[in-house]
Each structure stands twice: as structure tokens, then as C-alpha cells.
Design an enzyme around this catalytic site. Sequence first.
Site, PDB file in Angstrom:
ATOM      1  N   HIS A 196       0.866  -1.187   0.000  1.00  0.00           N
ATOM      2  CA  HIS A 196       0.000   0.000   0.000  1.00  0.00           C
ATOM      3  C   HIS A 196       0.899   1.232   0.000  1.00  0.00           C
ATOM      4  CE1 HIS A 196      -2.847   3.018   1.479  1.00  0.00           C
ATOM      5  NE2 HIS A 196      -3.823   2.177   1.193  1.00  0.00           N
ATOM      6  N   CYS A 234      -3.658   2.663  -4.490  1.00  0.00           N
ATOM      7  CA  CYS A 234      -4.606   3.455  -3.706  1.00  0.00           C
ATOM      8  C   CYS A 234      -4.647   4.851  -4.296  1.00  0.00           C
ATOM      9  CB  CYS A 234      -4.206   3.491  -2.236  1.00  0.00           C
ATOM     10  SG  CYS A 234      -5.341   4.491  -1.270  1.00  0.00           S
ATOM     11  N   HIS A 261      -7.547   0.226  -4.397  1.00  0.00           N
ATOM     12  CA  HIS A 261      -8.374   1.016  -3.478  1.00  0.00           C
ATOM     13  C   HIS A 261      -8.769   2.248  -4.260  1.00  0.00           C
ATOM     14  CE1 HIS A 261      -6.401  -0.399   0.589  1.00  0.00           C
ATOM     15  NE2 HIS A 261      -7.007  -1.377  -0.057  1.00  0.00           N
ATOM     16  N   ASP A 306     -12.965   2.717  -1.519  1.00  0.00           N
ATOM     17  CA  ASP A 306     -12.207   3.092  -0.318  1.00  0.00           C
ATOM     18  C   ASP A 306     -13.042   4.074   0.489  1.00  0.00           C
ATOM     19  OD1 ASP A 306     -10.122   3.030   1.418  1.00  0.00           O
ATOM     20  OD2 ASP A 306      -8.636   3.829   0.049  1.00  0.00           O
ATOM     21  N   HIS A 307     -12.410   4.720   1.432  1.00  0.00           N
ATOM     22  CA  HIS A 307     -13.128   5.608   2.365  1.00  0.00           C
ATOM     23  C   HIS A 307     -14.399   6.222   1.781  1.00  0.00           C
ATOM     24  CE1 HIS A 307      -8.985   6.508   4.338  1.00  0.00           C
ATOM     25  NE2 HIS A 307      -9.265   5.211   4.283  1.00  0.00           N
ATOM     26  N   TYR A 320     -15.280   4.257   6.907  1.00  0.00           N
ATOM     27  CA  TYR A 320     -15.701   2.865   6.689  1.00  0.00           C
ATOM     28  C   TYR A 320     -17.146   2.569   7.090  1.00  0.00           C
ATOM     29  CZ  TYR A 320     -10.961   1.862   5.332  1.00  0.00           C
ATOM     30  OH  TYR A 320      -9.776   1.846   4.649  1.00  0.00           O
TER      31      TYR A 320
END
Length: 350
Positions: A196, A234, A261, A306-307, A320
Site C-alpha cells: 500500500h 490506492c 483502493h 475506499d473511504h 468505513y
Amino acid sequence: MKMTFRWYGESDSIPLSYIRQIPGMTGVVTAVYDVPVGEVWDMEPILRLKALCEEQSLEMEVIESVPVHEDIKLGRPTRDRYIANYAQTLRNLGRAGVRCVCYNFMPVFDWLRTNLHTPAADGSESLSYCHEELLRLDPHNLHLPGWDESYSTEELNALLGAYRGMTHERLFENLVYFLNGILPACEEAGINMAIHPDDPPWDMFGLPRIITGAESYRRLFEAVPSPRNGVTLCTGSLGAGRGNDMVALARELAPRTYFAHLRQIRFSGEQDFCECGHLSAAGSLDICGIVRALVEAGFDGYVRPDHGRNIWGEDGKPGYGLYDRALGACYLGGLFEMAEREQSKRSVSQ
Ligand code: DNO
């Protein structure tokens, strides 16, 4: 592409039965959370998680993360024991059908944000980062939003002391040493490692960060050419670096991208940003272009939204919650459907 969703195990407030109902969802990305960093994950907790997923017809092929012990990052003599443990965890995960392991190599701190509840005009809330604010913080006495306070102040200070003088070069060498140490286990287990990127992609509190853009990856693949040495692309992390052209990077990294991500950020200053909804139009990153570049360059890995923002009155774990990530999964699923269809038309006509 396989669409997945991050799930924090049995303590997650979002039940697997809800995750299963998100259109296109094939599996979850999870981890064994109660084993101290550096110790082996036994078969029992791994199989237990897998059974819970399977009860809901969800796969468990991706782990995020198996954390890397700080002694490995520091290159301490004890690292060999921790690397052997990591390798054993990988063998166990492989036996349970895991195909991809996400990890990071950031010293001491994982991702950093300065606010977890930044309000937007539409009433939603999201995570944001302000560099000026971060510079005002004292790393020796840190209480950062979202940071899992797993160290006591004494432990944190000792750790920061141990990193004094750590250079980018040495940290990179320690990463290469780690990867070479676990590669035989990856082969045996059939697992791809997916590093990551550093989030945000620049040094923090004087600690070096080394996975920040195209050059980092070129160097990493040159040092460890095995295809088992791959990446988690990401977009929100790398995209915060102004110098990173995310569409070009997605294209370049696609063959080594085992996990993506996908999330959006909107710049609010040179090194400041706010997270936002996944759509291209919602922020500064061309999410549509990134997906197209991945697909055209042959990406066939795992994806997760992702978020997400906090919306519809949800009070979810920052980044999340259920709702906005579910919206993200559907949006991303649509982009992939279109890009993959276009791609197969092109291959047929060639
Ligand atoms: C934050 C996550 C990171 C990520 C780790 C991977 O939301 O993307 O915490 O899981 O850096 O090791």
C-alpha cells in the site's frame, strides 16, 4: 475484476449479511485483529473468519493487512524472527485460500488525517488533511483522529528514537530484505503481496516514506523483480501527491496491481485535501480515466471502494461506514462493466 468490501471482523458494526446485498459484491477484505503484530496467525482464527464469510456466500481472498513489525522496518537483528513468522502467516493464509495480502511499509504511523468530520455543503462529513495543522502536532504526544493509539506514549517515544537517523535508502533496503525473506513463502502459498502506498505520500514528522510515486515503484520492481511483489493501487493516497499523474500511474502499474483502493479526494490547498464521493465529478481525480487505464492495461485484480463519507445519518467508523462505500461500489462496478466491455470488443476486433 472482483469487487470486495473491507470488513473489520466480528466487531465491525456492519454485518456480512448487509455487505452481501451490495450489487456485484464478491467478497470481503479482512484481517485477524487480535494477534499482536509480529506473531503468527494460526489456522484457527483464519478459518473462523473464512467460515463466517462463506456463510454469507462471500469470498475471503484478500487480507488487509498483515502488519509488518517495526523491527523489520528498522532492520533490527530481531527482524529475522519476525520475517519467519510473517512467512508462516502467509503459508497459513494460502492454505485458507487467500490470494492477495495488502501491507504497508510506513514507519510508526499508518495513514494520517487531521479531521475525521469535515462537513460538506450537502450535510455529509468526510476525512480531511491539512498540512499546516499536521506540522503543529507533536509526534511524541500524538492523539490523532483515526489513529489507533496502539502504542503507549513511552513506546511511541522509544520507537521514534529508534528511527532517528533512518534514511530513505536504509528503509528501502529493509523493505527489499523483507520481501526477499518472504518470497519463498509467497510462492508456496500462491499469494501476491500488494504494498500500500504511503498516505499521504510524503515524509511525516521527519520519518522517511518511500512508496510515494512512479519512481518508488520502478525502483522496487527493479530490486525485487518477482511478480509476487505487487501493489495496492490506492488512488486517494498517491493522488494526494501533486506530481502523480494517476491515470498514467494506473496504466504503468496495472500489470503489478493485485488490489485497487479506489477513492476520490478534492484538493483544498497545495498539500491539503478533503475526501469526497467516488464519482469523477465529485473531486480532483479522474476516477473514470483511472479505471479505463487499469482495464486497458490488463488489470484483473481485486477492487474495493475506499473511504466513504458519512451520509444519511450514519455514524460509521470514519471512512468505513456502509452507505457511501456501497454507493462507491456500484459506481465503480458500472465503470468497470463499461471499460471491460469496451476492452473485449477491442480484443475481438483485433
Ligand atoms: C486506510 C487504509 C490503510 C491500509 C494500510 C495497508 O484506510 O487504506 O490503513 O489498510 O495502510 O497496510
